[in-house]
Scaffold this active site. Structure first.
Site, short mmCIF file in Angstrom:
data_model
loop_
_atom_site.label_atom_id
_atom_site.label_comp_id
_atom_site.label_asym_id
_atom_site.label_seq_id
_atom_site.Cartn_x
_atom_site.Cartn_y
_atom_site.Cartn_z
N GLU A 228 0.82 -1.21 0.00
CA GLU A 228 0.00 0.00 0.00
C GLU A 228 0.85 1.26 0.00
O GLU A 228 0.54 2.24 -0.68
CB GLU A 228 -0.93 -0.01 1.22
CG GLU A 228 -2.03 1.04 1.18
CD GLU A 228 -1.59 2.40 1.70
OE1 GLU A 228 -2.32 3.39 1.47
OE2 GLU A 228 -0.53 2.49 2.34
N HIS A 329 2.91 9.52 9.18
CA HIS A 329 4.19 9.30 8.52
C HIS A 329 5.32 10.06 9.19
O HIS A 329 6.34 10.36 8.58
CB HIS A 329 4.13 9.64 7.02
CG HIS A 329 3.50 8.57 6.21
ND1 HIS A 329 3.68 8.45 4.84
CD2 HIS A 329 2.68 7.54 6.55
CE1 HIS A 329 3.00 7.41 4.38
NE2 HIS A 329 2.38 6.86 5.41
#
Length: 399
Positions: A228, A329
């Site tokens: 992904e 992230h």
């Protein structure tokens, strides 16, 4: 039988989450984490298979043997790094795996995986100018980017030959140590909550269904993908009978967003486009009916497994449920309450029928039979001229 909230094993969720986080799995090096998920499913009495490209597939059978199914999709792969070049000073230049900023890598402890499976070398990501006593203010003036950082290897090495003697070469995987912590107030801090917290929530929801002895309303497939973060996601591995796909992934907690760490999130759209009108509103109705704390949100710089599925030709309605993550992230944080609400909503969804069970049993049907009037009201009279449901404008005189 009407959907009902289920008892959730939150100790299981916490344990699985921490264990998942401790397994390094940058995109491209995911065999270990997939073995772990497969073993967790097997312990629940759920068998699984693995595709040639590494995606794991399992299912909870429904009462019907024919018709359309649904799928829950999560991913175990994470952002990470790869050795791009051995440097003359005995350090390593990096190439990113997935999209993330070097700003959040500075200072990170890492594992370097050589081809020798019995040896893992540790190191740390540092800016090129890392010594305050040597560079003074220049430490703050250097740029932010992967060209401005390097890995200091935790071995006595200061040249390329020394790196090669350690077995390090271009293309070796580099994984950030996650350093997971759960605070007394329920905050979960770690790298790679995206999407290992989602995997833990899905496994806990499937466990709740098994523990309660409840058969899902329709066969529920689980697809655990491993690419992904590099854009491939659920491009393969979906059962052809799947009519609804719900991806479970990190939701963006940041200024200008509605997502919260302590709530579940229903994404209405992302950087690829809007999610299915009917499925998203059905999920919202389920949450509202059963008191699940759910917020709606729209994301800009975001794509998920279902984007890859649709681009690959999946003929299904798609939606995305998330758990709110601050600093995605980067130095990520979520809350156990948000994971609990997400897990409960998944349990309720698995007990619910498809949005249009009869219509979606086939890949196509007559336009006149499409039951959208129940959701997007329009006049049932016809034939008609002009847009459906739009009143004629007041006369403006000759044009």
């Amino acid at each position: 039988m009407s959907p009902k909230p289920l008892e959730l094993d939150l100790d299981y969720l916490r344990q699985v989450l921490v264990e998942l986080l401790e397994i390094p799995s940058p995109s491209g090096r995911t065999d270990h984490v997939q073995q772990y998920v497969g073993e967790r499913l097997s312990a629940l009495g759920i068998s699984s298979t693995l595709t040639r490209r590494g995606a794991l597939s399992a299912c909870l059978p429904g009462p019907r043997q024919t018709g359309a199914d649904r799928a829950i999709v999560v991913h175990t792969d994470t952002i990470g790094e790869m050795v791009k070049r051995l440097k003359e000073n005995g350090r390593l230049e990096l190439k990113t795996i997935g999209t993330h900023s070097a700003r959040f890598a500075e200072g990170a402890h890492v594992r370097i995986f050589t081809d020798d499976l019995d040896r893992v070398i540790t190191g740390q990501v540092l800016p090129l100018k890392a010594s305050g006593h040597r560079y003074n203010d220049d430490v703050d003036l250097q740029g932010v980017g992967w060209e401005h950082v390097e890995v200091r290897v935790d071995e006595p090495v200061d040249d390329i030959a020394g790196l090669r003697a350690l077995g390090i070469d271009s293309g070796d995987f580099v994984a950030f140590l996650p350093d997971p912590t759960i605070s007394p107030s329920g905050y979960v801090k770690s790298r790679h909550l995206d999407d290992k917290a989602g995997v833990a929530a899905v496994l806990t929801a499937f466990k709740a269904m098994v523990d309660a002895g409840i058969t899902p309303a329709v066969t529920a497939h689980l697809l655990v993908t491993v690419t992904e973060e590099i854009g491939h996601g659920a491009s393969h591995g979906l059962d052809p009978d799947v009519a609804e796909i719900v991806s479970v992934d990190a939701a963006v907690v940041a200024p200008g967003q509605q997502s919260r760490e302590d709530a579940a999130t229903l994404a209405m759209g992302d950087g690829v486009g809007p999610f299915d009108y009917h499925l998203t509103r059905n999920l919202a109705a389920i949450a509202r009916e059963h008191g699940v704390d759910l917020v709606r949100d729209v994301f800009d710089y975001y794509r998920s497994d279902v984007a890859a599925a649709v681009e690959a030709g999946a003929h299904a309605r798609v939606a995305l449920l998330g758990f709110g993550v601050d600093a995605t992230h980067g130095h990520e944080r979520t809350h156990l309450d948000g994971l609990r609400h997400l897990t409960q909503l998944l349990c309720l969804y698995l007990q619910s029928d498809l949005v249009f069970p009869e219509w979606d049993a086939e890949p196509a049907g007559d336009l006149a039979d499409f039951p959208s009037l129940a959701v997007q009201p329009a006049s049932e009279e016809g034939p008609r001229e002009g847009p459906i449901g739009v009143a004629e404008p007041a006369s403006q005189g000759p044009v």
